[in-house]
Scaffold this motif. Sequence first.
Motif, PDB file in Angstrom:
ATOM      1  N   ASP A   8       0.864  -1.136   0.175  1.00 57.65           N
ATOM      2  CA  ASP A   8      -0.020  -0.109   0.105  1.00 57.65           C
ATOM      3  C   ASP A   8       1.022   1.341   0.005  1.00 57.65           C
ATOM      4  O   ASP A   8       0.580   2.111  -0.505  1.00 57.65           O
ATOM      5  CB  ASP A   8      -1.028  -0.032   1.250  1.00 57.65           C
ATOM      6  N   HIS A   9       2.150   1.155   0.691  1.00 55.71           N
ATOM      7  CA  HIS A   9       2.746   2.366   0.883  1.00 55.71           C
ATOM      8  C   HIS A   9       3.592   2.727  -0.493  1.00 55.71           C
ATOM      9  O   HIS A   9       3.839   3.923  -0.819  1.00 55.71           O
ATOM     10  CB  HIS A   9       3.836   2.199   1.879  1.00 55.71           C
ATOM     11  N   THR A  12       1.024   3.908  -2.898  1.00 51.11           N
ATOM     12  CA  THR A  12       0.684   5.494  -2.678  1.00 51.11           C
ATOM     13  C   THR A  12       1.840   6.394  -3.039  1.00 51.11           C
ATOM     14  O   THR A  12       1.811   7.372  -3.672  1.00 51.11           O
ATOM     15  CB  THR A  12       0.490   5.650  -1.150  1.00 51.11           C
ATOM     16  N   ALA A  54       4.944  10.323   0.971  1.00 48.78           N
ATOM     17  CA  ALA A  54       4.703   8.938   0.470  1.00 48.78           C
ATOM     18  C   ALA A  54       6.073   8.106   0.177  1.00 48.78           C
ATOM     19  O   ALA A  54       5.902   6.902   0.556  1.00 48.78           O
ATOM     20  CB  ALA A  54       3.951   8.991  -0.700  1.00 48.78           C
TER      21      ALA A  54
END
Length: 78
Positions: A8-9, A12, A54
């Motif tokens: 997810d990171h 992003t 991010a």
Amino acid sequence: MTTAVLTDHERTAVQAYLRLLHTVRAGFDTAQSPAGTPHPPVVPPSVLAEAEQALEAAGLAGNEEAFFRLLRDWCPRP
């Protein structure tokens, strides 16, 4: 084409980078004033900060090689 499964990171970070890239490109597209005098593009600080945060959250700050490898795998050129 290689398919990368991003965390997810990482996803992003890639998305924030692409937003930053599109913002900068749009700024250059409109960098001519009506009189034809060039002026520097304006990138909102929030867009740059979003990309930096991010990248940091994904552990990619300072590791451009790994980040651009993810970007290439996730969003290949046509």
